[in-house]
Design an enzyme around this catalytic site. Structure first.
Site, PDB file in Angstrom:
ATOM      1  N   HIS A 155    -107.688 -61.141  61.285  1.00 24.62           N
ATOM      2  CA  HIS A 155    -106.782 -60.174  61.902  1.00 24.62           C
ATOM      3  C   HIS A 155    -106.669 -60.344  63.417  1.00 24.62           C
ATOM      4  CE1 HIS A 155    -105.971 -57.683  58.306  1.00 24.62           C
ATOM      5  NE2 HIS A 155    -107.133 -58.164  57.921  1.00 24.62           N
ATOM      6  N   ASP A 363    -103.454 -60.265  71.193  1.00 24.75           N
ATOM      7  CA  ASP A 363    -103.587 -59.393  70.028  1.00 24.75           C
ATOM      8  C   ASP A 363    -103.183 -60.164  68.785  1.00 24.75           C
ATOM      9  OD1 ASP A 363    -104.229 -57.059  68.720  1.00 24.75           O
ATOM     10  OD2 ASP A 363    -102.972 -55.805  69.988  1.00 24.75           O
TER      11      ASP A 363
END
Length: 468
Positions: A155, A363
């Site tokens: 992730h 991110d």
């Protein structure tokens, strides 16, 4: 039909609602059909740690958790996962703090998790492991004789060889990743970085579909961006915008507009740069003073680590300086809170906001960007300001894309967003919304599990032979 077994560091227990419900629980909601099993850490620390597996059931789904000892929590979670791997995967080598005893603790906890999971497994289970805490999980399960198909999804970003191999024991971790049948990444860039590491470090040359063989076992690296249930979030936003929390926020604003940022309090989120940019915005564009307030929600996390403690002090300082310089007796430019806010409440806030400022330095994806788009009123949508270094930027080019290191560029984007006419806002939003609805949570789960169910677990085939 095979049962799905999800393995993650933290298990979102049925009793956890509201602010505690994380992005993983939201993303996997469609995949967790009745009969599924979710396994991982309970979030509790006990004197003896693992040993007893705690079982809860809700909505025909089984949640199995184990505790960690204080020593395991510190070595596995605080020191190695978040003190070494997290900064590495976010390109922050200056914050990487490696100690061999912490790496040993990280491996030991993965071994404990594997030993606790094995008795719960069935021969045809599909096992889906999530995130950087559990990179060695497949290797530990294989060592215990597990032959099931095992997939892994990262992730966070993945980094190129020049960064990855700065971590001591990096070759071991890469070999562990290659014990999975399927390895998933949010973006083409992250997958390319992984495959470059495989080629450079393991002497294996993947094909154009991300397939290769390691230790006689076929592996496939896929691109599978995580998403949200856009329709459900939109409905939630409409409802929440009429609720008490949104009403109180609206009343406090009066006739002023709202800009919003929602992040964990983490150095990867670019909050210091963002706060400086907000000050720069009010300095460079004084016509917006007393016309808009910025609400930043930054829920505290990982407060055991010195880097996070220093960040919080830095943010407190910048907020104080900004508000001290620009506030009026009836207006505060920057509202800052470090408590978590329930997801449904945030949905209502997103719908009220003219701007969303999503400017992480790095991110993996950033679902706040997608949630903001889903929450908007199609007739009068707000504007998304998005870092070029968020994985979401690959899917959402119609946002105002900015360099998060450039405070003036963020300030200019805020001015642009507030000055944008309705026709342009609608046009941008329609394209953004289409992408958010297409690359949704259902697609994320379906694509990964389809690849995993079809994974070739047979010995090496000539067409996939490694080339040294």
């Amino acid at each position: 039909m095979s049962r799905l077994v999800v393995v993650s560091n933290r298990v979102p227990l049925p009793s956890e609602r509201g602010a505690k419900a994380g992005g993983l629980a939201v993303a996997l909601a469609d995949a967790l059909q009745p009969g599924s099993l979710w396994f991982g850490w309970s979030g509790r620390r006990s004197a003896r740690g693992g040993g007893t597996t705690h079982i809860q059931r809700a909505d025909s789904i089984t949640y199995a958790t184990v505790d960690l000892s204080e020593a395991d929590y510190n070595s596995f979670y605080v020191n190695f996962a978040n003190g070494a791997l997290w900064p590495l995967l976010h390109f922050r080598l200056g914050l990487l703090d490696f100690h061999v005893e912490d790496y040993a603790g990280y491996r030991a906890v993965n071994r404990q998790f594997a030993a606790a999971l094995v008795p719960l497994l069935r021969p045809d289970d599909l096992i889906w492991v999530h995130d950087y805490h559990l990179i060695p999980m497949a290797a530990e399960l294989r060592a215990l004789g597990v032959t099931n198909r095992i997939g892994f999804f990262l992730h966070t970003p993945f980094v190129p060889p020049e960064v990855f191999y700065a971590l001591p024991r990096a070759p071991d971790l890469l070999a562990n990743l290659c014990r999975y049948d399927v390895v998933g990444f949010h973006t083409r860039g992250y997958r390319r970085a992984f495959l470059d590491c495989v080629a450079q470090g393991l002497g294996v040359h993947p094909d154009s579909d991300g397939r290769f063989v390691w230790s006689g076992r076929p592996v496939r690296a896929i691109i599978d961006p995580v998403g949200i249930d856009a329709d459900a979030f939109s409905e939630q936003a409409v409802k929440a915008s009429r609720g008490n929390d949104a009403r109180m926020l609206r009343d406090s604003l009066g006739d002023k507009a709202l800009a919003i940022g929602v992040d964990r309090l983490d150095y990867s989120k670019g909050l210091s740069n963002r706060f400086v940019a907000i000050g720069r915005f009010f300095a460079n564009y004084p016509q917006h003073r007393k016309q808009i307030s910025v609400l930043q929600v930054a829920a505290r996390s990982r407060e055991d680590l010195g880097a996070y403690q220093r960040l919080r002090r830095e943010l407190d300082r910048i907020v104080g300086e900004t508000n001290g310089k620009y506030s009026e007796f009836d207006w505060t430019p920057l509202r800052y809170m470090t408590r978590a806010v329930k997801r449904d409440t945030l949905a209502g806030f997103f719908r009220l906001a003219r701007l969303a400022i999503v400017t992480p330095l790095r991110d993996g994806m950033n679902l706040v960007a997608k949630e903001y788009v889903a929450a908007q009123d199609p007739d009068d949508p707000g504007v998304l300001i998005l870092s070029r270094f968020a994985g979401a930027a690959d899917e959402l080019p119609e946002a105002l894309i900015v360099n998060p290191y450039d405070a003036d560029e963020i300030a200019e984007a805020m001015h642009h967003g507030l000055s944008m006419d309705l026709a342009e806002r609608r046009e941008r939003w329609r394209s953004l919304h289409k992408n958010v609805c297409t690359n949704n949570a259902h697609r994320f789960c379906t694509l990964f599990l389809t690849h995993l169910a079809r994974a070739d677990t047979q010995p090496e085939r000539p067409s996939l032979r490694a080339i040294s």
